[in-house]
Design an enzyme around this catalytic site. Structure first.
Site, PDB file in Angstrom:
ATOM      1  N   ASN A  23     -14.233   0.359  -6.765  1.00 50.10           N
ATOM      2  CA  ASN A  23     -15.227   1.281  -6.581  1.00 50.10           C
ATOM      3  C   ASN A  23     -15.853   2.141  -7.640  1.00 50.10           C
ATOM      4  OD1 ASN A  23     -14.581   0.768  -3.911  1.00 50.10           O
ATOM      5  ND2 ASN A  23     -13.355   2.634  -3.647  1.00 50.10           N
ATOM      6  N   HIS A  71      -3.995   6.301   3.551  1.00 49.91           N
ATOM      7  CA  HIS A  71      -4.545   5.053   2.957  1.00 49.91           C
ATOM      8  C   HIS A  71      -3.966   3.851   3.723  1.00 49.91           C
ATOM      9  CE1 HIS A  71      -5.847   1.790   0.199  1.00 49.91           C
ATOM     10  NE2 HIS A  71      -6.895   2.473  -0.172  1.00 49.91           N
ATOM     11  N   ASP A 129       0.830  -1.123   0.015  1.00 48.91           N
ATOM     12  CA  ASP A 129       0.100  -0.137   0.251  1.00 48.91           C
ATOM     13  C   ASP A 129       0.831   1.281  -0.142  1.00 48.91           C
ATOM     14  OD1 ASP A 129      -2.413   1.733   0.787  1.00 48.91           O
ATOM     15  OD2 ASP A 129      -3.386   0.122   0.859  1.00 48.91           O
ATOM     16  N   SER A 173     -11.525  -0.489  -0.635  1.00 48.26           N
ATOM     17  CA  SER A 173     -10.130  -0.691   0.170  1.00 48.26           C
ATOM     18  C   SER A 173     -10.396  -0.819   1.707  1.00 48.26           C
ATOM     19  CB  SER A 173      -9.446   0.623  -0.041  1.00 48.26           C
ATOM     20  OG  SER A 173      -9.156   0.883  -1.258  1.00 48.26           O
TER      21      SER A 173
END
Length: 306
Positions: free
Chosen positions: A180, A83, A49, A247
């Site tokens: 998404n 994130h 990530d 996520s």
């Protein structure tokens, strides 16, 4: 050079402090596992990530190692985006009496930073991170049990696919966000890679009413769904944030996998990757949607009295 990117997500709120078991962690029944002394102990999760706030009070005791593939100092795994810190907290924030707790609060995190501050990376760097996770061994010969990736791209790259197949051959479960860009129509498939690969566990999102999130991708490779709307977790600067997206659903499944590894290990059983996937699908709740929407259902650990 071709880019992979974070799956777009929504930041709903940032908090200085909190003290709670997040609603998503409660919703999937993780505390029911804790009551059985199953916390994901010593299971290593590779989080590929944006890095991590390694000094966050809810995360600093969970991190076993890390590496930076996004450029610069390979030891610099600090998150400048937020994130990765949020994802890490949902997986394994410590059960320490303040802040938040993750699904598997005693799991260990291998932080692999592949993305820059804007949340972009190359597929070559992504491949390097997957290969690193596959080969990594810890100070006591630990190995990665699960890889978690909440990122995606439109194109299928053979080298990325091969690296994931090799990880699976090494009995590493690979968990990926579905994306998404959903339009609410289950008959219109939306596909991102690596999520769409058959070898990975592709995760869609539902809200706290167990309703399909309006943004979640639907396709014929969805494996599971998990809470992904209004998810509270760790954030930059020792803070907390509420985010929405697949996520945020993905780390719920990643943490659930760590709980199952721990549960079976206590029974003297080392799960293969296929066995672990089957165990995940056995711990689900049917929400009444088609397989293209919910796959095998929502990850859920029952209370022993249910």
């Amino acid at each position: 050079m071709t880019k992979f990117q974070l799956i777009p997500h929504q930041i709903d709120e940032v908090l200085e402090e909190t003290n709670e078991i997040p609603e998503g962690v409660e919703m999937i029944g993780a505390p029911n596992q804790w009551e059985e002394d199953t916390y994901g102990s010593d299971t290593v999760i590779a989080v590929i990530d944006t890095g991590c706030d390694v000094n966050h009070p809810d995360l600093r005791d969970s991190i076993i190692g890390g590496r930076n593939f996004s450029g610069g100092n390979p030891r610099n795994i600090l998150d400048q985006n937020g994130h990765g810190t949020h994802v890490a907290g949902t997986i394994a924030a410590s059960l320490n009496g303040h802040g938040v707790a993750g699904v598997a609060p005693k799991a260990k995190l291998l932080i692999l930073k592949v993305m820059d501050d804007k949340g972009t990376t190359t597929y070559q760097n992504l491949v390097k991170a997957v290969r690193y996770a596959t080969r990594w061994r810890g100070p006591n010969k630990e190995k990665v049990g699960v890889i978690s990736m909440s990122l995606g791209g439109q194109k299928d790259y053979a080298s990325l696919h091969r690296s994931i197949k090799n990880a699976v051959k090494e009995d590493i479960l690979v968990v990926c966000a579905a994306g998404n860009s959903g339009d609410g129509n289950a008959r219109t498939p939306e596909r991102l890679y690596p999520g769409y690969y058959d070898e990975v566990v592709q995760v869609g999102a539902v809200d706290f009413d167990a309703k399909m999130a309006e943004f979640t991708n639907t396709n014929d490779e969805i494996d599971l769904v998990a809470p992904g709307v209004g998810i509270r977790s760790t954030y930059l600067g020792g803070k907390y944030a509420t985010l929405s997206g697949t996520s945020m659903a993905t780390p719920h499944v990643t943490g659930a996998a760590a709980l199952l590894i721990d549960q079976h290990r206590q029974e003297g059983i080392e799960l293969s990757e296929n066995d672990l996937f089957e165990a995940l699908t056995e711990n689900t709740k049917d929400l009444g949607y088609s397989r293209e929407v919910e796959g095998n259902g929502m990850i859920y650990f029952k209370d022993i009295f249910e």
